[in-house]
Scaffold this motif. Structure first.
Motif, PDB file in Angstrom:
ATOM      1  N   LYS A  82     101.002  82.186 -24.897  1.00  0.00           N
ATOM      2  CA  LYS A  82      99.989  82.463 -25.836  1.00  0.00           C
ATOM      3  C   LYS A  82      99.215  81.280 -26.447  1.00  0.00           C
ATOM      4  CE  LYS A  82      99.228  85.047 -30.277  1.00  0.00           C
ATOM      5  NZ  LYS A  82      99.800  85.726 -30.874  1.00  0.00           N
ATOM      6  N   ALA A  83      99.885  80.208 -26.700  1.00  0.00           N
ATOM      7  CA  ALA A  83      99.355  79.145 -27.171  1.00  0.00           C
ATOM      8  C   ALA A  83      98.236  78.229 -26.286  1.00  0.00           C
ATOM      9  CB  ALA A  83     100.755  77.793 -27.528  1.00  0.00           C
ATOM     10  N   TYR A  84      98.522  78.115 -25.093  1.00  0.00           N
ATOM     11  CA  TYR A  84      97.713  77.604 -24.067  1.00  0.00           C
ATOM     12  C   TYR A  84      96.319  78.117 -23.955  1.00  0.00           C
ATOM     13  CZ  TYR A  84     101.737  74.588 -22.514  1.00  0.00           C
ATOM     14  OH  TYR A  84     102.770  73.876 -22.489  1.00  0.00           O
ATOM     15  N   PRO A  85      95.928  79.228 -23.846  1.00  0.00           N
ATOM     16  CA  PRO A  85      94.731  79.764 -23.943  1.00  0.00           C
ATOM     17  C   PRO A  85      94.052  79.586 -25.372  1.00  0.00           C
ATOM     18  CG  PRO A  85      96.399  81.448 -23.113  1.00  0.00           C
ATOM     19  CD  PRO A  85      97.115  80.265 -23.511  1.00  0.00           C
ATOM     20  N   GLU A  86      94.811  79.780 -26.322  1.00  0.00           N
ATOM     21  CA  GLU A  86      94.204  79.452 -27.717  1.00  0.00           C
ATOM     22  C   GLU A  86      93.598  77.895 -27.723  1.00  0.00           C
ATOM     23  OE1 GLU A  86      92.433  79.664 -31.093  1.00  0.00           O
ATOM     24  OE2 GLU A  86      93.104  81.477 -30.183  1.00  0.00           O
ATOM     25  N   ILE A  87      94.471  77.003 -27.352  1.00  0.00           N
ATOM     26  CA  ILE A  87      94.114  75.402 -27.310  1.00  0.00           C
ATOM     27  C   ILE A  87      92.974  75.367 -26.381  1.00  0.00           C
ATOM     28  CG2 ILE A  87      95.050  73.632 -26.289  1.00  0.00           C
ATOM     29  CD1 ILE A  87      97.782  74.108 -27.473  1.00  0.00           C
ATOM     30  N   LEU A  91     104.456  66.844 -17.508  1.00  0.00           N
ATOM     31  CA  LEU A  91     104.851  65.513 -17.286  1.00  0.00           C
ATOM     32  C   LEU A  91     104.543  65.157 -15.701  1.00  0.00           C
ATOM     33  CD1 LEU A  91     107.834  64.690 -19.424  1.00  0.00           C
ATOM     34  CD2 LEU A  91     105.249  64.379 -19.928  1.00  0.00           C
ATOM     35  N   ASP A  92     104.302  65.978 -14.861  1.00  0.00           N
ATOM     36  CA  ASP A  92     103.918  66.005 -13.568  1.00  0.00           C
ATOM     37  C   ASP A  92     102.507  65.665 -13.161  1.00  0.00           C
ATOM     38  OD1 ASP A  92     102.849  68.176 -13.972  1.00  0.00           O
ATOM     39  OD2 ASP A  92     103.983  69.425 -12.453  1.00  0.00           O
ATOM     40  N   GLY A  93     101.672  65.368 -14.388  1.00  0.00           N
ATOM     41  CA  GLY A  93      99.992  65.455 -14.451  1.00  0.00           C
ATOM     42  C   GLY A  93      99.410  66.644 -14.232  1.00  0.00           C
ATOM     43  N   LYS A  94     100.052  67.578 -14.559  1.00  0.00           N
ATOM     44  CA  LYS A  94      99.295  69.042 -14.427  1.00  0.00           C
ATOM     45  C   LYS A  94      98.587  69.345 -15.789  1.00  0.00           C
ATOM     46  CE  LYS A  94      99.547  73.992 -12.440  1.00  0.00           C
ATOM     47  NZ  LYS A  94     100.447  74.791 -11.958  1.00  0.00           N
ATOM     48  N   VAL A  95      97.420  69.809 -15.795  1.00  0.00           N
ATOM     49  CA  VAL A  95      96.654  70.180 -16.931  1.00  0.00           C
ATOM     50  C   VAL A  95      97.117  71.649 -17.054  1.00  0.00           C
ATOM     51  CG1 VAL A  95      94.521  70.502 -18.163  1.00  0.00           C
ATOM     52  CG2 VAL A  95      94.736  68.539 -16.410  1.00  0.00           C
ATOM     53  N   LEU A  96      97.760  71.780 -18.340  1.00  0.00           N
ATOM     54  CA  LEU A  96      98.331  73.209 -18.687  1.00  0.00           C
ATOM     55  C   LEU A  96      97.230  73.788 -19.712  1.00  0.00           C
ATOM     56  CD1 LEU A  96     101.967  72.078 -18.994  1.00  0.00           C
ATOM     57  CD2 LEU A  96     100.820  73.074 -17.171  1.00  0.00           C
ATOM     58  N   ALA A  97      96.779  73.001 -20.515  1.00  0.00           N
ATOM     59  CA  ALA A  97      95.732  73.463 -21.392  1.00  0.00           C
ATOM     60  C   ALA A  97      94.502  72.259 -21.690  1.00  0.00           C
ATOM     61  CB  ALA A  97      96.287  73.919 -22.798  1.00  0.00           C
ATOM     62  N   HIS A  98      93.537  72.564 -22.005  1.00  0.00           N
ATOM     63  CA  HIS A  98      92.210  71.461 -22.087  1.00  0.00           C
ATOM     64  C   HIS A  98      91.143  72.345 -23.005  1.00  0.00           C
ATOM     65  CE1 HIS A  98      89.688  68.243 -21.238  1.00  0.00           C
ATOM     66  NE2 HIS A  98      90.514  67.614 -20.375  1.00  0.00           N
ATOM     67  N   GLY A  99      91.164  71.834 -24.328  1.00  0.00           N
ATOM     68  CA  GLY A  99      89.993  72.388 -25.200  1.00  0.00           C
ATOM     69  C   GLY A  99      88.789  71.776 -25.006  1.00  0.00           C
ATOM     70  N   GLY A 100      88.617  70.639 -24.202  1.00  0.00           N
ATOM     71  CA  GLY A 100      87.371  70.045 -23.685  1.00  0.00           C
ATOM     72  C   GLY A 100      86.699  70.625 -22.523  1.00  0.00           C
ATOM     73  N   ASN A 101      87.474  71.004 -21.585  1.00  0.00           N
ATOM     74  CA  ASN A 101      87.000  71.491 -20.146  1.00  0.00           C
ATOM     75  C   ASN A 101      88.155  72.372 -19.477  1.00  0.00           C
ATOM     76  OD1 ASN A 101      86.125  71.818 -17.612  1.00  0.00           O
ATOM     77  ND2 ASN A 101      85.720  69.725 -17.316  1.00  0.00           N
ATOM     78  N   LYS A 140      87.756  74.167 -17.088  1.00  0.00           N
ATOM     79  CA  LYS A 140      87.921  74.119 -15.480  1.00  0.00           C
ATOM     80  C   LYS A 140      89.054  73.278 -15.183  1.00  0.00           C
ATOM     81  CE  LYS A 140      82.768  74.936 -14.865  1.00  0.00           C
ATOM     82  NZ  LYS A 140      81.583  74.441 -14.821  1.00  0.00           N
ATOM     83  N   LEU A 141      89.413  72.173 -16.011  1.00  0.00           N
ATOM     84  CA  LEU A 141      90.684  71.456 -15.573  1.00  0.00           C
ATOM     85  C   LEU A 141      91.977  71.892 -15.740  1.00  0.00           C
ATOM     86  CD1 LEU A 141      89.242  68.086 -17.255  1.00  0.00           C
ATOM     87  CD2 LEU A 141      89.375  68.764 -14.672  1.00  0.00           C
ATOM     88  N   VAL A 142      92.159  73.276 -16.331  1.00  0.00           N
ATOM     89  CA  VAL A 142      93.274  73.826 -16.626  1.00  0.00           C
ATOM     90  C   VAL A 142      93.919  74.234 -14.912  1.00  0.00           C
ATOM     91  CG1 VAL A 142      94.670  75.831 -17.291  1.00  0.00           C
ATOM     92  CG2 VAL A 142      92.838  74.836 -18.926  1.00  0.00           C
ATOM     93  N   GLY A 143      95.050  73.729 -14.862  1.00  0.00           N
ATOM     94  CA  GLY A 143      95.938  74.175 -13.332  1.00  0.00           C
ATOM     95  C   GLY A 143      95.574  72.914 -12.461  1.00  0.00           C
ATOM     96  N   LYS A 144      94.831  72.162 -12.903  1.00  0.00           N
ATOM     97  CA  LYS A 144      94.696  70.992 -11.820  1.00  0.00           C
ATOM     98  C   LYS A 144      95.506  69.949 -11.879  1.00  0.00           C
ATOM     99  CE  LYS A 144      89.712  71.753 -11.228  1.00  0.00           C
ATOM    100  NZ  LYS A 144      89.742  72.669  -9.848  1.00  0.00           N
ATOM    101  N   GLU A 145      95.993  69.132 -10.780  1.00  0.00           N
ATOM    102  CA  GLU A 145      97.001  68.051 -10.804  1.00  0.00           C
ATOM    103  C   GLU A 145      95.949  66.847 -10.904  1.00  0.00           C
ATOM    104  OE1 GLU A 145     100.188  68.252 -10.513  1.00  0.00           O
ATOM    105  OE2 GLU A 145     100.162  70.223 -10.097  1.00  0.00           O
TER     106      GLU A 145
END
Length: 153
Positions: free
Chosen positions: A50-55, A74-84, A86-91
């Motif tokens: 619930k939190a990541y989509p809101e973030i 901690l593996d460098g994968k973007v889980l939530a990104h309030g600025g972009n 399109k980066l969510v899910g990217k390594e």
């Protein structure tokens, strides 16, 4: 009366230093820390699903002017990104700033060793699309780093 109000406002904005305040336009370090703490509490309360989509929502409560929250595994994968979003899910572990600094790699390494920290790097400011010096405040939450930063001018 109009002059008195305008003068009082000018004095308030300029303050004792004589330098006009930009706090209303740009986020401060204290605001970044408060936003990250708010995001950590929200993730704990609501759970990541619930939190990541809101973030990530640019119109949500975790975006304020040039301040937004980012969550990395901690593996460098973007889980939530309030600025972009399109980066969510990217390594992003190999991402470099304009000076060649591996800022995500450094961030997750710091998060694996420290409960919280500040990090300096350069990044695109979403408000003006310019690459600018940035300071990111992060707190480790389980196997993630929850971060929010300010642009330094």
């Amino acid at each position: 009366m109009k002059y008195t109000v305008a003068f009082a406002l000018s004095v308030t904005l300029i303050g004792a230093t004589g330098i006009p305040s930009v706090a209303a336009e740009f986020a401060t370090k204290d605001e970044a820390q408060a936003m990250v703490k708010k995001a950590v509490a929200f993730i704990k309360e609501q759970g990541p699903d619930k939190a990541y989509p809101e973030i990530t929502d640019r119109a949500g409560k975790f975006v304020d002017r040039d301040l937004y929250v980012v969550v990395y595994g901690l593996d460098g994968k973007v889980l939530a990104h309030g600025g972009n979003a399109k980066l969510v899910g990217k390594e992003m572990i190999e991402a470099q700033d304009v000076d060649g600094k591996f800022f995500v790699k450094e961030r997750v390494e710091l998060a694996s060793k420290q409960a919280n920290f500040w990090q300096d790097y350069k990044f695109v400011n979403p408000t003006d699309k310019k690459v600018e010096p940035k300071q990111m405040y992060c707190e480790r939450l389980g196997e993630t780093a929850v971060c929010g930063g300010i642009y330094k001018f």
